[in-house]
Design a protein around this motif. Structure first.
Motif, PDB file in Angstrom:
ATOM      1  N   GLN A  56      53.119 125.485 -11.930  1.00  0.00           N
ATOM      2  CA  GLN A  56      53.323 125.160 -10.517  1.00  0.00           C
ATOM      3  C   GLN A  56      53.824 123.732 -10.349  1.00  0.00           C
ATOM      4  OE1 GLN A  56      49.757 125.070  -8.220  1.00  0.00           O
ATOM      5  NE2 GLN A  56      50.791 125.161  -6.249  1.00  0.00           N
ATOM      6  N   ASN A  57      53.251 122.804 -11.130  1.00  0.00           N
ATOM      7  CA  ASN A  57      53.667 121.407 -11.036  1.00  0.00           C
ATOM      8  C   ASN A  57      55.129 121.243 -11.426  1.00  0.00           C
ATOM      9  OD1 ASN A  57      52.715 118.445 -10.815  1.00  0.00           O
ATOM     10  ND2 ASN A  57      53.751 118.506 -12.788  1.00  0.00           N
ATOM     11  N   ILE A  58      55.553 121.960 -12.477  1.00  0.00           N
ATOM     12  CA  ILE A  58      56.958 121.881 -12.909  1.00  0.00           C
ATOM     13  C   ILE A  58      57.880 122.450 -11.826  1.00  0.00           C
ATOM     14  CG2 ILE A  58      58.628 122.743 -14.595  1.00  0.00           C
ATOM     15  CD1 ILE A  58      56.396 122.626 -16.672  1.00  0.00           C
ATOM     16  N   GLN A  59      57.452 123.596 -11.238  1.00  0.00           N
ATOM     17  CA  GLN A  59      58.268 124.211 -10.196  1.00  0.00           C
ATOM     18  C   GLN A  59      58.358 123.311  -8.959  1.00  0.00           C
ATOM     19  OE1 GLN A  59      56.691 128.110  -9.449  1.00  0.00           O
ATOM     20  NE2 GLN A  59      57.084 128.858 -11.509  1.00  0.00           N
ATOM     21  N   MET A  60      57.210 122.749  -8.577  1.00  0.00           N
ATOM     22  CA  MET A  60      57.221 121.850  -7.414  1.00  0.00           C
ATOM     23  C   MET A  60      58.021 120.586  -7.719  1.00  0.00           C
ATOM     24  SD  MET A  60      53.301 122.242  -6.002  1.00  0.00           S
ATOM     25  CE  MET A  60      53.608 121.202  -4.595  1.00  0.00           C
ATOM     26  N   SER A  61      57.911 120.103  -8.973  1.00  0.00           N
ATOM     27  CA  SER A  61      58.706 118.933  -9.357  1.00  0.00           C
ATOM     28  C   SER A  61      60.192 119.256  -9.299  1.00  0.00           C
ATOM     29  CB  SER A  61      58.328 118.476 -10.776  1.00  0.00           C
ATOM     30  OG  SER A  61      56.996 118.038 -10.831  1.00  0.00           O
ATOM     31  N   THR A  62      60.552 120.473  -9.751  1.00  0.00           N
ATOM     32  CA  THR A  62      61.956 120.895  -9.696  1.00  0.00           C
ATOM     33  C   THR A  62      62.460 120.903  -8.261  1.00  0.00           C
ATOM     34  OG1 THR A  62      61.612 122.277 -11.653  1.00  0.00           O
ATOM     35  CG2 THR A  62      63.566 122.725 -10.316  1.00  0.00           C
ATOM     36  N   GLN A  63      61.613 121.452  -7.341  1.00  0.00           N
ATOM     37  CA  GLN A  63      62.003 121.468  -5.932  1.00  0.00           C
ATOM     38  C   GLN A  63      62.131 120.048  -5.381  1.00  0.00           C
ATOM     39  OE1 GLN A  63      59.529 124.167  -3.561  1.00  0.00           O
ATOM     40  NE2 GLN A  63      59.025 125.279  -5.408  1.00  0.00           N
ATOM     41  N   THR A  64      61.150 119.195  -5.755  1.00  0.00           N
ATOM     42  CA  THR A  64      61.178 117.817  -5.271  1.00  0.00           C
ATOM     43  C   THR A  64      62.407 117.083  -5.773  1.00  0.00           C
ATOM     44  OG1 THR A  64      58.765 117.771  -5.239  1.00  0.00           O
ATOM     45  CG2 THR A  64      59.895 115.648  -5.193  1.00  0.00           C
ATOM     46  N   PHE A  65      62.716 117.250  -7.079  1.00  0.00           N
ATOM     47  CA  PHE A  65      63.870 116.557  -7.633  1.00  0.00           C
ATOM     48  C   PHE A  65      65.166 117.067  -7.017  1.00  0.00           C
ATOM     49  CE2 PHE A  65      61.028 114.360  -9.908  1.00  0.00           C
ATOM     50  CZ  PHE A  65      60.510 114.905 -11.075  1.00  0.00           C
ATOM     51  N   ALA A  66      65.207 118.388  -6.723  1.00  0.00           N
ATOM     52  CA  ALA A  66      66.389 118.928  -6.041  1.00  0.00           C
ATOM     53  C   ALA A  66      66.519 118.325  -4.643  1.00  0.00           C
ATOM     54  CB  ALA A  66      66.301 120.457  -5.954  1.00  0.00           C
ATOM     55  N   ILE A 282      52.626 113.712 -17.504  1.00  0.00           N
ATOM     56  CA  ILE A 282      54.031 113.302 -17.364  1.00  0.00           C
ATOM     57  C   ILE A 282      54.913 114.541 -17.297  1.00  0.00           C
ATOM     58  CG2 ILE A 282      55.898 111.942 -18.362  1.00  0.00           C
ATOM     59  CD1 ILE A 282      53.795 110.370 -19.911  1.00  0.00           C
ATOM     60  N   SER A 283      55.731 114.632 -16.240  1.00  0.00           N
ATOM     61  CA  SER A 283      56.703 115.726 -16.098  1.00  0.00           C
ATOM     62  C   SER A 283      58.104 115.165 -16.303  1.00  0.00           C
ATOM     63  CB  SER A 283      56.620 116.359 -14.703  1.00  0.00           C
ATOM     64  OG  SER A 283      55.338 116.894 -14.484  1.00  0.00           O
ATOM     65  N   TYR A 284      58.949 115.899 -17.035  1.00  0.00           N
ATOM     66  CA  TYR A 284      60.321 115.455 -17.301  1.00  0.00           C
ATOM     67  C   TYR A 284      61.273 116.614 -17.050  1.00  0.00           C
ATOM     68  CZ  TYR A 284      64.550 114.455 -19.956  1.00  0.00           C
ATOM     69  OH  TYR A 284      65.852 114.293 -20.321  1.00  0.00           O
ATOM     70  N   LEU A 285      62.367 116.347 -16.334  1.00  0.00           N
ATOM     71  CA  LEU A 285      63.412 117.335 -16.095  1.00  0.00           C
ATOM     72  C   LEU A 285      64.768 116.659 -16.240  1.00  0.00           C
ATOM     73  CD1 LEU A 285      61.998 119.242 -12.993  1.00  0.00           C
ATOM     74  CD2 LEU A 285      62.264 120.166 -15.282  1.00  0.00           C
ATOM     75  N   HIS A 286      65.727 117.434 -16.722  1.00  0.00           N
ATOM     76  CA  HIS A 286      67.096 116.936 -16.859  1.00  0.00           C
ATOM     77  C   HIS A 286      68.031 117.877 -16.123  1.00  0.00           C
ATOM     78  CE1 HIS A 286      70.699 115.156 -18.577  1.00  0.00           C
ATOM     79  NE2 HIS A 286      71.097 116.375 -18.897  1.00  0.00           N
ATOM     80  N   SER A 287      68.892 117.331 -15.264  1.00  0.00           N
ATOM     81  CA  SER A 287      69.854 118.127 -14.512  1.00  0.00           C
ATOM     82  C   SER A 287      71.192 118.148 -15.259  1.00  0.00           C
ATOM     83  CB  SER A 287      70.041 117.544 -13.109  1.00  0.00           C
ATOM     84  OG  SER A 287      71.098 118.191 -12.445  1.00  0.00           O
ATOM     85  N   GLU A 288      71.593 119.336 -15.700  1.00  0.00           N
ATOM     86  CA  GLU A 288      72.882 119.461 -16.384  1.00  0.00           C
ATOM     87  C   GLU A 288      74.040 119.190 -15.442  1.00  0.00           C
ATOM     88  OE1 GLU A 288      73.446 119.845 -19.456  1.00  0.00           O
ATOM     89  OE2 GLU A 288      71.442 120.282 -20.217  1.00  0.00           O
ATOM     90  N   GLU A 289      73.859 119.565 -14.160  1.00  0.00           N
ATOM     91  CA  GLU A 289      74.956 119.433 -13.197  1.00  0.00           C
ATOM     92  C   GLU A 289      75.277 117.974 -12.900  1.00  0.00           C
ATOM     93  OE1 GLU A 289      76.009 120.816  -8.621  1.00  0.00           O
ATOM     94  OE2 GLU A 289      74.213 121.542  -9.631  1.00  0.00           O
ATOM     95  N   SER A 290      74.213 117.164 -12.638  1.00  0.00           N
ATOM     96  CA  SER A 290      74.437 115.762 -12.282  1.00  0.00           C
ATOM     97  C   SER A 290      74.268 114.805 -13.448  1.00  0.00           C
ATOM     98  CB  SER A 290      73.461 115.363 -11.165  1.00  0.00           C
ATOM     99  OG  SER A 290      72.135 115.420 -11.636  1.00  0.00           O
ATOM    100  N   GLY A 291      73.593 115.262 -14.535  1.00  0.00           N
ATOM    101  CA  GLY A 291      73.322 114.388 -15.668  1.00  0.00           C
ATOM    102  C   GLY A 291      72.156 113.447 -15.436  1.00  0.00           C
ATOM    103  N   TRP A 292      71.366 113.690 -14.363  1.00  0.00           N
ATOM    104  CA  TRP A 292      70.247 112.821 -14.041  1.00  0.00           C
ATOM    105  C   TRP A 292      69.008 113.221 -14.828  1.00  0.00           C
ATOM    106  CZ3 TRP A 292      70.172 111.848  -8.028  1.00  0.00           C
ATOM    107  CH2 TRP A 292      71.366 111.219  -7.675  1.00  0.00           C
TER     108      TRP A 292
END
Length: 749
Positions: A56-66, A282-292
């Motif tokens: 859930q934290n990863i999914q919410m983090s994904t939504q937040t980062f989006a 610690i949660s980490y995500l990488h966006s392939e589209e933006s490179g962020w």
């Protein structure tokens, strides 16, 4: 006899004790077994809950980062629009397009600064605007903090490498930087900003828009998921775009190494305990589209608060069991059975619904997050009716006047109200379609509808939407815009279709509220680009000065833009508003009213709102004209004529005939009225203003008198010298020398 009875009593008592001991052993065994079962069950539940919370934290983090990335995209678009408007501005283009090595005069530079300040005040998130031209190496800013400067001597030290070398500005996005050296009282003070730079087509000029870092950071900090957290975002070049924290998280070596290791390996999450016993997730995500790269550091107890409560419940249950073991054996067994029946808490239904909503949001907005197998597993896990072999379409319901909605109900109340709209929408559409929906962060609701074998889909969608508009008024009356599509796709293509709809939704500016529309219609009707040069803004300016036909001229101009995209349309409308404000002189509202009009114009979400904004302006202009007597004829407009002359005296073509044409009157009649009011003719009035400006330039600069005269509107140098001698009794050179001598004497005294 007594002896036999005693033996019997002892034997019965011994047997009774054996039975009690056996019962106690059985009870102790049962109790130990129950404790073991409780511990095992809690351990399993702990592990399951932990994985669910992490997921859930990863999914919410994904939504937040989006959401954060979308915030940056919107901010970038806003900055780009402002920079574009500055680049196209008539006044600013005098510096952008210049080819001379000499700096503009002080009056021209003041005009450019005023224009930049007007663009700055129209948007509260803009801290400052710079405009730079390599020829003649001049940078000007909004406001009055700095004077004219070369790029090398400009107090904002770090901006030079970006505005002079396009290679330093790869990608064209927002630059996070610290502005230093701009405060004379404290040169070491730094202010964080995001800078957007737009270069001219010939590459010699650039416009920099500096946005308020704190305003953007505050909007991100308001997200619930950032409680007790620190978030860092790095762009593709490694620049730290965001570093915000809602709690105190000390930057230790252990924490720094853990973050670097996670970012290097691309791991999604990690628990770490640093010196002092503090534990973090610690949660980490990488966006392939933006490179962020997104990194979120949260205190362990904030993420796993449920697990802490579960551990405490487990210890409490064990303590109760141990206490009951010392109580009466019979009652203990019954109590333990009852405890066993009560133990083993499960996941609350509301949490399951939130997880389902989070999955559906990830599916719609992050289609790369799932493989086909993972997608089907999640569908089965959350009991969705979506099937692989069926066809589906997508609807997006948008709540109108989003800022007002947020202001009324706040962050928490907004979700509850959106949930109510969601239920009403699904209840109505479920009569005709199988439907699943999700609440988005941008005040929209997305719905997936099964259309396999359905007939007359668009007619039924429109009818259902009309029913929704009637039913929702009983809940909280509000306005909506609904967009759909004529396409039907399979399950895997739903996210792509949703993305197309979101792009089309941004072009729904032209459609009134409570309307159902399709993206195909939007793309068909609005696909052009606005050509600012073809808009005859002068017609509207002339209509406003005359006080007649303002609305009709405005309507004709907007019709010329009707086929443009909403962003192009809005740019053109704002340009039209700024041009109108700059050229109307005394008939426009006061400075505060001008600023408020431009702010209201930029906040418009629909074409009807921009029309209303201009109609209010036209109404205010009519009132001003009536108060100043401009409806009484040319006699009431002489103040406006004088102001027009003061603003345009440098134009060598300004004359009585041109003024009469501009203000709608007869040259002879205007000339008589003007001389009666001022005691001199129009041409004499113009020449006197030009002469005052020439004399000022002779005192303050060393430029040749002929050059100064031409700049101030004198066409013939012979006429200028004759007129100057007639009015002053000396030549321009003598005047300059005489003034310098008198000034030197004053300074000596």
């Amino acid at each position: 006899m007594l002896k036999e009875k005693w033996k019997t009593h002892i034997r019965e008592r011994h047997e009774k004790q054996k039975k009690n001991q056996k019962f106690q052993r059985i009870f102790l065994g049962i109790s130990a077994g129950i404790i073991g079962i409780v511990l095992a069950g809690m351990s399993v539940l702990y592990a399951v809950m932990r994985e669910l919370i992490i997921d859930q934290n990863i999914q919410m983090s994904t939504q937040t980062f989006a959401q954060v990335q979308k915030e940056f995209d919107n901010t970038d678009d806003t900055a780009n629009e402002i920079a574009t408007q500055v680049m196209l501005d008539d006044v600013c283009s005098e510096l952008i397009g210049t080819l001379t090595e000499e700096w503009p005069d002080s009056i021209q530079m003041d005009r450019i600064r005023n224009q930049l300040t007007m663009y700055q005040t129209a948007n509260p998130t803009v801290k400052s605007i710079y405009i730079y031209s390599s020829v003649p190496d001049l940078i000007l800013t909004s406001g009055s903090r700095f004077g004219a400067s070369s790029i090398e001597n400009f107090p904002d030290y770090g901006i030079g490498k970006y505005m002079t070398r396009t290679s330093e500005y790869v990608g064209g996005g927002l630059i996070p930087r610290a502005v230093s050296g701009v405060y004379q009282s404290d040169p070491r003070k730094e202010v964080k900003v995001y800078t957007k730079i737009l270069f001219s087509s010939h590459g010699r000029s650039a416009v920099a828009v500096n946005l308020d870092y704190e305003a953007i950071a505050d909007s991100i900090c308001s997200m619930d998921i950032l409680n007790e957290s620190r978030m860092l975002i790095f762009n593709e070049k490694g620049d730290r775009l965001i570093d915000i924290s809602t709690t105190t998280i000390e930057a230790s070596d252990e924490l720094r190494r853990a973050v670097e290791e996670i970012a290097g390996k691309g791991a999604e999450n990690r628990e770490i305990t640093v010196s002092g016993g503090e534990k973090y997730f610690i949660s980490y995500l990488h966006s392939e589209e933006s490179g962020w790269d997104y990194i979120k550091i949260t205190k362990w107890e904030e993420v796993f608060q449920t697990l802490t409560v579960l551990t405490e419940c487990t210890l409490l249950i064990i303590a109760v069991i141990v206490t009951l073991m010392a109580a009466v054996m019979g009652k203990s067994a019954v109590s333990l059975v009852r405890m066993q029946k009560k133990s083993g808490p499960g996941i609350h239904q509301a949490e399951i619904n939130r997880l389902k909503e989070g999955f559906l949001s990830d599916f719609l907005h992050s289609r790369k997050l799932f493989t086909k197998r993972q997608l089907m597993e999640q569908m089965e896990k959350f009991d969705f009716t979506l099937e692989e072999e069926k066809n589906y379409t997508v609807l997006i319901l948008q709540i109108e006047e989003k800022e007002k909605f947020k202001e009324l109900y706040g962050e928490k109340g907004t979700y509850d109200i959106e949930f109510g709209y969601w239920n009403i929408f699904e209840e109505i559409f479920r009569k005709d379609f199988k439907i699943s929906g999700v609440i988005n962060k941008d005040y929209t609701l997305s719905f997936i509808l099964e259309t396999t074998g359905a007939e007359q889909v668009q007619e039924r969608l429109k009818k259902c939407f009309e029913t929704f508009l009637k039913e929702q008024k009983r809940f909280i009356p509000w306005h909506f815009f609904c967009i759909g599509t004529e396409q039907s796709v399979n399950l895997e293509d739903i996210p792509e279709l949703n993305e197309k709809l979101e792009k089309a939704l941004r072009e729904s500016f032209f459609y009134p509220e409570d309307t159902y529309c399709t993206m195909e219609l939007i793309w068909q009707e609005h696909s052009g680009r606005a050509d600012y040069q073809k808009l005859e803004a002068g017609r509207l300016i002339k209509a406003v000065r005359c006080g007649e036909g303002m609305k009709a001229v405005y309507d004709s101009l907007t019709e010329e833009l009707a086929c443009c995209r909403s962003s192009e349309y809005m740019n053109a409308i704002i340009w039209l508003g700024i041009t109108l404000m700059r050229n109307l002189g005394t008939v426009v509202p006061d400075e505060k009213g001008v600023s408020q009009f431009l702010v209201n114009l930029t906040l418009c979400e629909k074409r009807g709102q921009t029309d209303e904004c201009f109609e209010q302006l036209f109404g205010q202009i009519r009132k001003n004209q009536e108060k100043s007597g401009e409806k009484k004829g040319m006699a009431g407009r002489l103040d406006e004529v004088k102001k027009y002359i003061v603003e345009n005296f440098r134009d060598p073509n300004i004359s009585l005939e041109r003024l009469a044409d501009e203000f709608g009157g007869s040259p002879n009649y205007m000339g008589r009225l003007f001389k009666k009011d001022t005691g001199i003719s129009v041409s004499e009035y113009i020449n006197e203003i030009r002469l005052r400006e020439v004399m000022k330039e002779l005192r303050e600069t060393n430029r040749p008198a002929k050059e100064v005269a031409e700049q101030c509107g004198f066409i013939s140098s012979n006429y200028f010298y004759t007129y100057f001698r007639k009015k002053t009794g000396m030549t321009p050179q003598t005047y300059r020398e005489t003034w310098k001598e008198s000034k030197e004497k004053e300074e000596a005294v």
